[in-house]
Scaffold this motif. Structure first.
Motif, PDB file in Angstrom:
ATOM      1  N   VAL A  28      30.492  -0.434  44.882  1.00 28.60           N
ATOM      2  CA  VAL A  28      31.865  -0.655  45.432  1.00 28.60           C
ATOM      3  C   VAL A  28      32.764   0.430  45.531  1.00 28.60           C
ATOM      4  O   VAL A  28      33.425   1.005  46.501  1.00 28.60           O
ATOM      5  CB  VAL A  28      32.509  -1.914  44.882  1.00 28.60           C
ATOM      6  CG1 VAL A  28      34.009  -2.000  45.221  1.00 28.60           C
ATOM      7  CG2 VAL A  28      31.614  -3.260  45.075  1.00 28.60           C
ATOM      8  N   MET A  29      32.561   1.036  44.322  1.00 31.89           N
ATOM      9  CA  MET A  29      33.202   2.401  44.048  1.00 31.89           C
ATOM     10  C   MET A  29      32.743   3.533  45.005  1.00 31.89           C
ATOM     11  O   MET A  29      33.521   4.228  45.458  1.00 31.89           O
ATOM     12  CB  MET A  29      33.093   2.898  42.701  1.00 31.89           C
ATOM     13  CG  MET A  29      33.899   2.016  41.643  1.00 31.89           C
ATOM     14  SD  MET A  29      35.542   2.109  41.622  1.00 31.89           S
ATOM     15  CE  MET A  29      36.065   3.482  41.033  1.00 31.89           C
ATOM     16  N   ASP A  30      31.219   3.691  45.232  1.00 32.01           N
ATOM     17  CA  ASP A  30      30.723   4.635  46.167  1.00 32.01           C
ATOM     18  C   ASP A  30      31.469   4.408  47.807  1.00 32.01           C
ATOM     19  O   ASP A  30      31.833   5.331  48.403  1.00 32.01           O
ATOM     20  CB  ASP A  30      29.240   4.536  46.277  1.00 32.01           C
ATOM     21  CG  ASP A  30      28.798   5.087  44.854  1.00 32.01           C
ATOM     22  OD1 ASP A  30      29.711   5.897  44.238  1.00 32.01           O
ATOM     23  OD2 ASP A  30      27.611   4.650  44.654  1.00 32.01           O
ATOM     24  N   THR A  31      31.604   2.901  47.954  1.00 28.93           N
ATOM     25  CA  THR A  31      31.958   2.445  49.365  1.00 28.93           C
ATOM     26  C   THR A  31      33.304   2.904  49.614  1.00 28.93           C
ATOM     27  O   THR A  31      33.841   3.469  50.473  1.00 28.93           O
ATOM     28  CB  THR A  31      31.698   1.014  49.334  1.00 28.93           C
ATOM     29  OG1 THR A  31      30.243   0.618  49.246  1.00 28.93           O
ATOM     30  CG2 THR A  31      32.107   0.557  50.794  1.00 28.93           C
ATOM     31  N   ILE A  32      33.942   2.591  48.599  1.00 23.17           N
ATOM     32  CA  ILE A  32      35.570   3.109  48.568  1.00 23.17           C
ATOM     33  C   ILE A  32      35.735   4.727  48.829  1.00 23.17           C
ATOM     34  O   ILE A  32      36.401   5.091  49.667  1.00 23.17           O
ATOM     35  CB  ILE A  32      36.270   2.577  47.193  1.00 23.17           C
ATOM     36  CG1 ILE A  32      36.406   1.167  47.339  1.00 23.17           C
ATOM     37  CG2 ILE A  32      37.685   3.239  47.258  1.00 23.17           C
ATOM     38  CD1 ILE A  32      36.938   0.416  46.106  1.00 23.17           C
ATOM     39  N   TYR A  44      42.303  10.675  51.416  1.00 25.19           N
ATOM     40  CA  TYR A  44      42.511  11.192  50.052  1.00 25.19           C
ATOM     41  C   TYR A  44      42.697  10.269  48.942  1.00 25.19           C
ATOM     42  O   TYR A  44      42.059  10.418  47.937  1.00 25.19           O
ATOM     43  CB  TYR A  44      43.308  12.456  49.941  1.00 25.19           C
ATOM     44  CG  TYR A  44      43.066  13.820  50.585  1.00 25.19           C
ATOM     45  CD1 TYR A  44      42.025  14.597  50.060  1.00 25.19           C
ATOM     46  CD2 TYR A  44      43.242  14.374  51.848  1.00 25.19           C
ATOM     47  CE1 TYR A  44      41.521  15.652  50.327  1.00 25.19           C
ATOM     48  CE2 TYR A  44      43.064  15.394  52.190  1.00 25.19           C
ATOM     49  CZ  TYR A  44      42.169  16.040  51.597  1.00 25.19           C
ATOM     50  OH  TYR A  44      41.393  17.528  52.041  1.00 25.19           O
ATOM     51  N   MET A  45      43.748   9.462  49.098  1.00 28.98           N
ATOM     52  CA  MET A  45      44.144   8.530  48.215  1.00 28.98           C
ATOM     53  C   MET A  45      43.086   7.464  47.846  1.00 28.98           C
ATOM     54  O   MET A  45      42.635   7.502  46.722  1.00 28.98           O
ATOM     55  CB  MET A  45      45.250   7.764  48.432  1.00 28.98           C
ATOM     56  CG  MET A  45      46.617   8.444  48.601  1.00 28.98           C
ATOM     57  SD  MET A  45      47.649   7.583  49.039  1.00 28.98           S
ATOM     58  CE  MET A  45      48.704   8.911  50.248  1.00 28.98           C
ATOM     59  N   VAL A  46      42.323   6.994  48.947  1.00 29.77           N
ATOM     60  CA  VAL A  46      41.193   6.208  48.646  1.00 29.77           C
ATOM     61  C   VAL A  46      40.077   6.974  47.945  1.00 29.77           C
ATOM     62  O   VAL A  46      39.273   6.066  47.209  1.00 29.77           O
ATOM     63  CB  VAL A  46      40.919   5.250  50.181  1.00 29.77           C
ATOM     64  CG1 VAL A  46      39.857   4.546  49.775  1.00 29.77           C
ATOM     65  CG2 VAL A  46      42.066   4.587  50.354  1.00 29.77           C
ATOM     66  N   LEU A  47      39.785   8.015  48.544  1.00 21.63           N
ATOM     67  CA  LEU A  47      38.589   8.875  47.883  1.00 21.63           C
ATOM     68  C   LEU A  47      38.931   8.993  46.317  1.00 21.63           C
ATOM     69  O   LEU A  47      38.005   8.817  45.504  1.00 21.63           O
ATOM     70  CB  LEU A  47      38.669  10.255  48.420  1.00 21.63           C
ATOM     71  CG  LEU A  47      37.952  11.098  47.852  1.00 21.63           C
ATOM     72  CD1 LEU A  47      36.336  11.051  47.675  1.00 21.63           C
ATOM     73  CD2 LEU A  47      37.951  12.635  48.602  1.00 21.63           C
ATOM     74  N   ALA A  48      40.249   9.260  46.100  1.00 21.27           N
ATOM     75  CA  ALA A  48      40.572   9.387  44.526  1.00 21.27           C
ATOM     76  C   ALA A  48      40.010   8.232  43.874  1.00 21.27           C
ATOM     77  O   ALA A  48      39.292   8.057  42.655  1.00 21.27           O
ATOM     78  CB  ALA A  48      41.948   9.784  44.354  1.00 21.27           C
ATOM     79  N   MET A  49      40.566   6.942  44.328  1.00 20.51           N
ATOM     80  CA  MET A  49      40.262   5.734  43.747  1.00 20.51           C
ATOM     81  C   MET A  49      38.802   5.434  43.578  1.00 20.51           C
ATOM     82  O   MET A  49      38.145   4.898  42.588  1.00 20.51           O
ATOM     83  CB  MET A  49      40.898   4.370  44.701  1.00 20.51           C
ATOM     84  CG  MET A  49      42.568   4.438  44.520  1.00 20.51           C
ATOM     85  SD  MET A  49      42.946   4.016  42.828  1.00 20.51           S
ATOM     86  CE  MET A  49      45.026   4.257  43.064  1.00 20.51           C
ATOM     87  N   GLY A  50      38.066   5.815  44.759  1.00 21.59           N
ATOM     88  CA  GLY A  50      36.604   5.581  44.609  1.00 21.59           C
ATOM     89  C   GLY A  50      35.859   6.284  43.606  1.00 21.59           C
ATOM     90  O   GLY A  50      34.810   5.935  43.026  1.00 21.59           O
ATOM     91  N   VAL A  51      36.496   7.532  43.321  1.00 15.90           N
ATOM     92  CA  VAL A  51      35.664   8.284  42.289  1.00 15.90           C
ATOM     93  C   VAL A  51      36.239   8.270  40.614  1.00 15.90           C
ATOM     94  O   VAL A  51      35.981   9.027  39.710  1.00 15.90           O
ATOM     95  CB  VAL A  51      35.615   9.956  42.650  1.00 15.90           C
ATOM     96  CG1 VAL A  51      35.124  10.136  43.840  1.00 15.90           C
ATOM     97  CG2 VAL A  51      37.113  10.252  42.660  1.00 15.90           C
ATOM     98  N   GLY A  52      37.159   7.336  40.861  1.00 14.83           N
ATOM     99  CA  GLY A  52      37.525   6.731  39.468  1.00 14.83           C
ATOM    100  C   GLY A  52      38.999   7.661  39.162  1.00 14.83           C
ATOM    101  O   GLY A  52      39.345   7.562  38.013  1.00 14.83           O
ATOM    102  N   ALA A  53      39.457   8.373  39.859  1.00 16.27           N
ATOM    103  CA  ALA A  53      40.695   9.236  39.686  1.00 16.27           C
ATOM    104  C   ALA A  53      41.708   8.408  40.260  1.00 16.27           C
ATOM    105  O   ALA A  53      42.480   8.530  41.106  1.00 16.27           O
ATOM    106  CB  ALA A  53      40.350  10.549  40.443  1.00 16.27           C
TER     107      ALA A  53
END
Length: 682
Positions: A290-294, A329-338
């Motif tokens: 799920v994190m990778d998908t996000i 960018y925001m969603v990318l950050a959430m997906g990588v745990g940032a």
């Protein structure tokens, strides 16, 4: 300080109460309410201002170390099932309350100047107040059910505001497109909520995360099923925050008045998706797929948004694709745990993007007189130019916003975007590379926008550009443009789009519009200093649930390399924009001719609208027509036949039922004879 927490529920209730009272006035005493426009708008602005003061009080308390506050009550119960509602105040809530109320207040002040001559001025204020209330209610929601209630209210308000000028076909189509597209994501969200409740028997964010993780660990729930539920929930933010592939509604939302474009793109609707990802982080963070998908969804969205923005001529649509890219960018950050980096970019982006949108509205307001009050021309950057001298406040604030979004230090966007790129590089260099390239493209299209709008000479009366734009408008109407094609339909269209009505040069907007710009410029410049890697006050305040923040020493060479590279790619983009649009040393049309496929891909928004039209819209219409045929010929046919037979038999029986005993005896005698004869043959 507990008293302020006990009344935190008033923050969403104040604008809701104002919207309700003004709305009832419009319904019951429309003319009188519209005549009292100043009182109505002042009342609503004062209510959102009060909510902002309460929000700052709560933020101050949370910064002072007050524990999170939760207040719940039983809303419904059936047997063992109990559903609770209430509100939660924690660092994330307090931060979002301040962002939403501050931006909403400034947008409402700005609206007084922008909508001053609109006959539906009071209705617009009522919608703005209801929209703000819906977002504030979502922010304080303690569980998924309550989030879903306010989630749908936010969607309804966006429908009303995007289609505010419902007599314009483009606005009516845009609000329907936004509504339908969001229904796709919201249906997935609803299925995900139900699935998670079925698995965990809870709607509470933290409890769902713990129970889901435990069930996957002990094998009572398949990991793929847990991932499916989480991705279904993620579909809600995909639609609300305009992520690929449900992003198509966002550019069309520009058909609404500019103040609502600023509110949607800065602090309400699109921020709701990122906020929900943050609330669902206890669930998402424990499922790697799920994190990778996000993360990949955010990266792809950022790239698509940026590459589409570089060819847009409408200033508001260019900013819309910019918003889509920054949300990526925001969603990318959430997906990588940032977690903190994503939320920090949400905060910084809210201020500079609100300023950019309000600045574009100021430009449009100033350009209307120069282009004869024709909205088709007032938003087109090809007719602008030289506005820095005519609109100095708007130009200066727009430049500040442009520098912030391009990630130029020390402006706010640098600190939040650089942190995202740094964390993306640690997680996956491929994700970093997409974000890195997107940063360069962002710098190019934003300075392209600034130079075309504020530098050079005013092009509002350039006949060649006007004729080109006029031809484009005619082609959108499905009318052939060219010599010898001027039929009656074309002549009417040309009359509608006439550009001969030039009244004067653009002018600076009134104080009610420029004051919010100047106020927003301050956080756009300085708020990023709260999240520097040297002293990250923001992350110390807001960090992922269950984590403990520790300020780590800065690896200066690494910071200089990562930060320098992101600034460097931004400067490359700015330099190309200077060569093309300021110094005119490079002709953009030459590159468009050299790369026709890529240019067409960007110009046509990656053909998403055309693909969706062919795959979903047209087949749906064909199916609807076939269903209509079945309804008309079969269902209505059966109903009509029943009615006809009833009428026919009734008409026949009325001659039989005449009340004469002799006639009835004759019928009985005849029936007996028929029966006897039939029996004889048998």
């Amino acid at each position: 300080m507990d008293a302020i927490y006990e009344y935190a529920w008033m923050i969403p209730m104040l604008p809701l109460m104002g919207a309700m009272l003004v709305g009832l006035g419009l319904i019951s005493f429309n003319k009188d309410t519209n005549r009292l426009r100043g009182i109505a708008s002042g009342f609503l602005v004062s209510l959102i201002g009060t909510a902002m003061v309460l929000s700052f009080g709560i933020l101050a308390s949370q910064l002072g170390g007050h524990a999170p506050y939760v207040r719940m009550f039983e809303w419904a119960s059936a047997g063992d099932f109990k559903l609770q509602m209430g509100y939660i105040v924690d660092p994330l809530t307090s931060m979002m309350l301040v962002v939403v109320t501050t931006v909403a207040l400034l947008v409402m002040v700005y609206t007084d100047g922008y909508m001053a001559h609109d006959p539906s001025y009071v209705r617009f204020y009522a919608y703005l107040s209801l929209f703000s209330s819906s977002m504030l209610g979502l922010v304080i929601s303690p569980n998924l059910v309550q989030v879903y209630v306010f989630w749908e209210l936010v969607g309804m308000c966006s429908y009303l505001l995007i289609g505010f000028w419902y007599d314009r076909k483009a606005a009516a189509d845009a609000c329907q497109k936004a509504f339908v597209t969001n229904r796709v994501g919201d249906f997935g969200l609803l299925l995900g909520i139900l699935g998670l409740f079925w698995a965990t028997r809870s709607f509470d964010f933290a409890i769902m995360g713990d129970r889901l993780h435990a069930m996957v660990e002990n094998g009572t729930l398949s990991g793929s099923i847990a991932a499916l539920f989480a991705i279904l929930v993620f579909l809600g933010p995909v639609a609300k925050s305009a992520q690929f592939p449900l992003h198509v509604w966002l550019p069309d939302a520009m058909e609404g008045p500019t103040p609502i474009s600023a509110l949607i793109h800065a602090a309400t609707m699109v921020a709701a998706g990122v906020f929900l990802i943050a609330r669902m982080f206890p669930v998402f963070s424990q499922i790697p797929v799920v994190m990778d998908t996000i993360a990949w969804t955010g990266a792809i969205t950022a790239f698509i948004g940026a590459t589409t923005a570089i060819t847009q001529n409408d200033i508001k649509k260019g900013l819309a694709y910019s918003t889509m890219s920054q949300l990526g960018y925001m969603v990318l950050a959430m997906g990588v745990g940032a977690y903190s980096a994503g939320l920090f970019h949400l905060v910084t982006h809210a201020f500079f993007k609100a300023m950019l949108f309000l600045g574009s509205g100021s430009v449009i307001h100033g350009m209307e007189e120069a282009v004869g009050h024709n909205p088709a021309y007032a938003q087109d950057m090809r007719l602008m130019g030289g506005l820095r001298k005519l609109m100095p406040i708007t130009a200066t604030t727009f430049l500040i916003g442009t520098l912030a979004i391009c990630g130029i230090p020390p402006f706010a966007g640098f600190w939040s975007k650089d942190e995202i790129l740094h964390r993306a590089y640690e997680a996956n260099p491929n994700l970093w590379f997409i974000g890195f390239v997107t940063a360069g493209i962002t710098a190019f299209y934003m300075f392209r926008m600034y130079f075309q709008t504020f530098e050079g000479e005013l092009r509002a009366t350039d006949a060649g550009i006007l004729n080109m734009i006029e031809g484009e408008q005619l082609r959108k109407m499905g009318i052939a443009a060219g010599p010898g094609a001027m039929n009656a339909k074309e002549l009417n269209a040309v009359a509608t789009l006439s550009h001969e009505d030039h009244h004067g040069d653009p002018h600076e907007s009134p104080l009610t519009m420029t004051l919010p710009l100047m106020v927003l410029a301050i956080p756009s410049m300085f708020i990023g200093l709260l999240g520097t890697p040297f002293a990250n006050y923001f992350e110390a305040f807001i960090h992922a649930p269950g984590e403990v923040f520790v300020q780590e020493p800065v690896d200066l060479p690494e910071f200089l390399i990562m930060g320098g590279s992101s600034v460097g790619i931004g400067l490359v983009g700015i330099s190309i924009a200077i060569l093309m649009y300021l110094q005119k040393k490079v002709d953009p049309s030459v590159w468009a001719d050299r790369l026709p496929t890529l240019y067409a891909l960007s110009k046509n928004k990656w053909y998403f609208d055309e693909i969706y039209d062919a795959v979903f819209v047209r087949p749906s219409r064909r199916l609807a027509r076939q269903v209509l045929e079945v309804d008309y010929k079969v269902v209505d046919g059966v109903v009509n036949l029943t009615g006809f037979l009833t009428l026919l038999t009734g008409e026949g029986l009325k001659y039989v039922e005449n009340g004469r005993a002799q006639f009835y005896a004759l019928i009985v005698f005849g029936a007996v004879i028929v029966f006897v004869i039939a029996s004889g043959f048998a």
